[in-house]
Scaffold this active site. Structure first.
Site, PDB file in Angstrom:
ATOM      1  N   ARG A 140      11.723  -6.557   5.454  1.00  0.00           N
ATOM      2  CA  ARG A 140      11.620  -5.105   5.281  1.00  0.00           C
ATOM      3  C   ARG A 140      12.489  -4.349   6.276  1.00  0.00           C
ATOM      4  NH1 ARG A 140       5.824  -2.198   5.082  1.00  0.00           N
ATOM      5  NH2 ARG A 140       5.672  -2.730   7.290  1.00  0.00           N
ATOM      6  N   ARG A 182      -9.799   0.429   9.012  1.00  0.00           N
ATOM      7  CA  ARG A 182      -9.234  -0.887   9.336  1.00  0.00           C
ATOM      8  C   ARG A 182     -10.264  -1.766  10.035  1.00  0.00           C
ATOM      9  NH1 ARG A 182      -3.569   0.462   8.806  1.00  0.00           N
ATOM     10  NH2 ARG A 182      -2.172  -1.109   9.389  1.00  0.00           N
ATOM     11  N   ARG A 226      11.375  -2.262  11.567  1.00  0.00           N
ATOM     12  CA  ARG A 226      10.320  -1.707  12.402  1.00  0.00           C
ATOM     13  C   ARG A 226      10.004  -2.717  13.507  1.00  0.00           C
ATOM     14  NH1 ARG A 226       5.350   0.302   8.595  1.00  0.00           N
ATOM     15  NH2 ARG A 226       4.163  -0.817  10.172  1.00  0.00           N
ATOM     16  N   ARG A 233      -0.500  -8.893  13.410  1.00  0.00           N
ATOM     17  CA  ARG A 233      -1.041  -7.916  12.444  1.00  0.00           C
ATOM     18  C   ARG A 233      -1.830  -8.617  11.339  1.00  0.00           C
ATOM     19  NH1 ARG A 233       4.145  -5.226  10.690  1.00  0.00           N
ATOM     20  NH2 ARG A 233       2.913  -3.721   9.519  1.00  0.00           N
ATOM     21  N   LYS A 272       0.830  -1.213   0.000  1.00  0.00           N
ATOM     22  CA  LYS A 272       0.000   0.000   0.000  1.00  0.00           C
ATOM     23  C   LYS A 272       0.864   1.262   0.000  1.00  0.00           C
ATOM     24  CE  LYS A 272      -2.068  -0.869   3.935  1.00  0.00           C
ATOM     25  NZ  LYS A 272      -1.470  -2.131   4.395  1.00  0.00           N
TER      26      LYS A 272
END
Ligand code: AMP
Length: 215
Positions: A124, A87, A157, A168, A13
């Site tokens: 990531r 969300r 992160r 998540r 996204k």
């Protein structure tokens, strides 16, 4: 008007939203980025949100509404790309209440297989200074842990660690997927294949966005 770009964590996204903003004149609003900014500034909202974000769970809807209202502003003539909101169904209903100024033109669901999401998220790395994203598997910075763009520190992160990623993805299935039915019933939902390289996905996305802009 608003185009919502939705999808599981790691679906792309952020990357696709940045491209749409740069190439198609959208103003991108990312609630995740807005929250991370509040955390950095150590505001009241940031202090409240930080611990929750670190677990991978959703920050309370009331906090998000405050952020959303501030970020959206009151201009009617903007094209806004919303990344990371709504969300859950309650947030979708809240967004509808702003429909006079900010009608939702469509909701695009970037769909990526779970195994690929896990692979993307675990590799990531993000620059703590400018936000540039990397992946240790296929897009590593030239010097380890140093951002190619600004020299800032590139790190994982906290919520990209494996146990947080699992939370998540579960939150996405239980809370966010029902949002797609909410918009399907209103004929505003489009599923988009999010697999493949960035430009491939972007050209599919652009087609959908052009269709939404015409209607
Ligand atoms: P993201 O960068 O979009 O993956 O968001 C990072 C984290 O910010 C999420 O895991 C949530 O804790 C929080 N967050 C972002 N957007 C929302 C939202 N719309 N509602 C609740 N929490 C959110």
């Amino acid at each position: 008007m608003i185009v919502v770009l939705s999808g599981a964590p790691g679906a792309g996204k952020g990357t696709q939203g940045d491209l749409l903003a740069a190439r198609c004149g959208f103003r991108k609003i990312s609630t995740g980025d807005a929250l991370r900014n509040q955390v950095k500034l150590k505001t009241q909202i940031g202090l409240k949100a930080e611990a929750i974000m670190a677990t991978g769970n959703l920050v309370p809807d009331g906090v998000l509404f405050e952020i959303l209202r501030t970020e959206l502003g009151t201009r009617k003539d903007e094209r806004i790309l919303l990344d990371g909101y709504p969300r859950n169904v309650n947030q979708a209903e809240t967004l509808s209440t702003l429909g006079d100024v900010h009608p939702v033109a469509g909701v695009i669901h970037l769909d990526v297989k779970r195994e690929n999401l896990v692979r993307r998220l675990s590799g990531r790395r993000v620059c703590s200074k400018c936000g540039a994203t990397y992946n240790v598997e296929y897009k590593a910075p030239k010097r380890e842990s140093v951002c190619d763009n600004c020299g800032g520190e590139v790190a994982q992160r906290a919520d990209d660690q494996a146990d947080k990623v699992a939370v998540r993805l579960d939150v996405f299935s239980t809370s966010t997927e029902p949002v797609f039915d909410f918009y399907r019933r209103r004929s505003l939902y489009t599923r988009l294949d999010g697999e493949g390289d960035t430009e491939e996905v972007f050209s599919r996305l652009q087609e959908v966005v052009h269709r939404l802009l015409k209607t």
